[in-house]
Design a protein around this motif. Structure first.
Motif, PDB file in Angstrom:
ATOM      1  N   SER A 182      44.142  48.778  65.203  1.00  0.00           N
ATOM      2  CA  SER A 182      43.969  49.441  64.244  1.00  0.00           C
ATOM      3  C   SER A 182      43.391  50.762  64.736  1.00  0.00           C
ATOM      4  O   SER A 182      43.718  51.825  64.054  1.00  0.00           O
ATOM      5  CB  SER A 182      43.068  48.997  63.152  1.00  0.00           C
TER       6      SER A 182
ATOM      7  N   TYR B 235      53.321  46.337  58.876  1.00  0.00           N
ATOM      8  CA  TYR B 235      52.038  45.318  58.885  1.00  0.00           C
ATOM      9  C   TYR B 235      51.094  45.788  58.065  1.00  0.00           C
ATOM     10  O   TYR B 235      50.583  46.719  57.970  1.00  0.00           O
ATOM     11  CB  TYR B 235      51.550  45.434  60.224  1.00  0.00           C
TER      12      TYR B 235
ATOM     13  N   ASN C  32      56.844  42.449  60.455  1.00  0.00           N
ATOM     14  CA  ASN C  32      55.980  41.388  60.127  1.00  0.00           C
ATOM     15  C   ASN C  32      55.698  41.302  58.702  1.00  0.00           C
ATOM     16  O   ASN C  32      55.400  42.170  58.046  1.00  0.00           O
ATOM     17  CB  ASN C  32      54.643  42.027  60.635  1.00  0.00           C
TER      18      ASN C  32
ATOM     19  N   LEU D 220      39.433  42.273  71.497  1.00  0.00           N
ATOM     20  CA  LEU D 220      40.263  42.899  70.529  1.00  0.00           C
ATOM     21  C   LEU D 220      40.759  44.221  71.176  1.00  0.00           C
ATOM     22  O   LEU D 220      39.734  44.680  72.024  1.00  0.00           O
ATOM     23  CB  LEU D 220      39.129  43.142  69.562  1.00  0.00           C
TER      24      LEU D 220
HETATM   25  N1  PLP Z   1      50.041  46.130  64.373  1.00  0.00           N
HETATM   26  C1  PLP Z   1      50.401  44.798  64.365  1.00  0.00           C
HETATM   27  C2  PLP Z   1      52.195  44.387  64.188  1.00  0.00           C
HETATM   28  C3  PLP Z   1      49.571  43.794  64.144  1.00  0.00           C
HETATM   29  O1  PLP Z   1      49.932  42.578  63.814  1.00  0.00           O
HETATM   30  C4  PLP Z   1      48.286  43.940  64.070  1.00  0.00           C
HETATM   31  C5  PLP Z   1      47.393  42.875  63.744  1.00  0.00           C
HETATM   32  O2  PLP Z   1      47.631  41.859  63.353  1.00  0.00           O
HETATM   33  C6  PLP Z   1      47.682  45.421  64.214  1.00  0.00           C
HETATM   34  C7  PLP Z   1      48.607  46.202  64.399  1.00  0.00           C
HETATM   35  C8  PLP Z   1      46.135  45.549  64.272  1.00  0.00           C
HETATM   36  O3  PLP Z   1      45.603  45.174  65.308  1.00  0.00           O
HETATM   37  P1  PLP Z   1      44.172  44.716  65.495  1.00  0.00           P
HETATM   38  O4  PLP Z   1      43.571  43.687  64.638  1.00  0.00           O
HETATM   39  O5  PLP Z   1      43.701  44.712  67.062  1.00  0.00           O
HETATM   40  O6  PLP Z   1      43.136  46.190  64.778  1.00  0.00           O
END
Ligand code: PLP
Length: 371
Positions: free
Chosen positions: A75, A98, A145, A204
């Protein structure tokens, strides 16, 4: 070098006498020379650190990019890209983006002045129609997703570039082993490294890889080093270590997912299976062209609605009922209940992150749960 070799060696420099596994450099500060220069090239860990430098070089090479910036989460990596835009800039994003990225755009960046249009990215004329004089970025996520919709990266990049917009692809699901957006015309590839790149559900992280160090990436780097949303040296080291086995893990994820998708599509208690490797998938031909394999993620709709879907989740024993994806262990989740109440995700849909266990054991667990 081939990808398996890059996954082991990219970004690692080992001199005679060095430990074969890179050390973790915990120091936040690095000593200067008498003239103020930096013999190690590092000043302060928010700016750079040997473990992050090694990880970023590896990520850039795997994606075929010129540069990479590592972040403390996927994120944070997405935020760095949006932050590089300005008030009143227009972003085109996929309708089935997502959920967390949609929340970022709607809750943080719309308030901050970005203008966002959610468009069906499988429809090139809809993308053309949505563009304005201030469209600066087209954000792609493919496969999506949780419906595994496939977007033609090359075709969308052509439309975006015609109007002077950049293209960023969230490449978390396929990973650079299965899909390399920069070779298909995209300008940036974004990852939640928390998923397949980390691969063990124990770290993470995120990254932005770019074709060019100039333009929007300069802002990404600034956001990273001035804002400081960076991964710790330990997380960089752990991620770099995990990437060494990524090509082999992805092969197992893809093989298992393909077998499970085929079996599920013939099960009487399953209405639909969403997996780009199935010939009946609406964008199967595009997937075959732009992906080296079909990925480790699939979703399926259970006959009998929400209640029947939850019954499956309550009966699986080997497969963990948990969010997230991309780890060595299989995970299942009812997506509609974790998304916004306005979500269009079907109530009978379960998302499966297929692990690298023996496929017969995963299938046996699923078959008992499905009845
Ligand atoms: N992009 C996708 C396709 C994801 O599935 C996710 C998390 O599930 C993210 C970005 C965000 O990642 P993070 O949880 O490491 O912040």
């Amino acid at each position: 070098m081939k990808v398996e070799t890059l996954a082991v060696h990219a970004g690692r420099t080992i001199e005679p006498g060095d430990p074969v596994s890179n050390s973790i450099v915990l120091s936040t500060v690095f000593q200067k020379s008498a003239d103020g220069s930096l013999p190690s090239g590092h000043l302060y860990t928010r700016h750079s650190n040997p473990n992050r430098e090694s990880l970023e070089a590896c990520l850039a090479e795997l994606e075929g990019g010129a540069v990479a910036a590592a972040f403390a989460s996927g994120s944070a990596a997405s935020m760095a890209v949006f932050h590089g835009l300005s008030h009143d800039d227009h972003v085109i994003a996929p309708q089935d983006i997502y959920h967390g990225t949609r929340v970022l755009l709607d809750k943080l960046y719309a308030r901050w002045g970005l203008r966002i249009s959610y468009v069906d990215l499988t429809d090139l004329s809809a993308i053309r129609k949505a563009t304005t004089d201030s469209t600066r970025l087209v954000w792609i996520e493919t496969p999506s997703n949780p419906l595994l919709t496939v977007t033609d990266i090359e075709a969308v990049a052509n439309v975006a570039h015609e109007v002077g917009a950049l293209v960023a692809v969230d490449n978390t699901w396929p990973t650079p082993i299965v899909q390399r957006p920069l070779t298909l015309g995209a300008d940036m590839s974004i990852h939640s490294t928390t998923k397949y790149l980390g691969g063990h559900s124990d770290l993470l992280g995120g990254c932005v890889v770019a074709k060019s160090p100039d333009g929007l990436f300069e802002h990404v780097r600034e956001f990273q080093t001035k804002g400081g949303g960076v991964p710790s040296p330990f997380d960089c080291w752990l991620l770099r270590r995990s990437i060494a086995t990524l090509p082999y893990r992805m092969r197992a994820h893809c093989d298992n997912a393909r077998t499970i998708a085929q079996e599920l599509s013939q099960h009487p208690n399953v209405e639909t299976v969403h997996y780009p490797g199935l010939s009946q998938h609406p964008q199967h031909a595009i997937a075959k062209r732009q992906m080296a394999d079909s990925g480790g993620m699939l979703s399926f709709q259970v006959r009998g609605g929400r209640k029947a879907a939850f019954a499956v989740v309550s009966k699986v024993k080997l497969i963990a009922h948990a969010t997230s994806l991309g780890g060595v262990e299989s995970l299942i989740e009812h997506r509609a209940s974790v998304e916004d109440p306005t979500t269009s995700t079907p109530e009978n849909l379960l998302r499966l992150s297929v692990g690298i266990e023996n496929v017969e054991d995963i299938l046996a667990d699923l078959m008992v749960a499905l009845g």
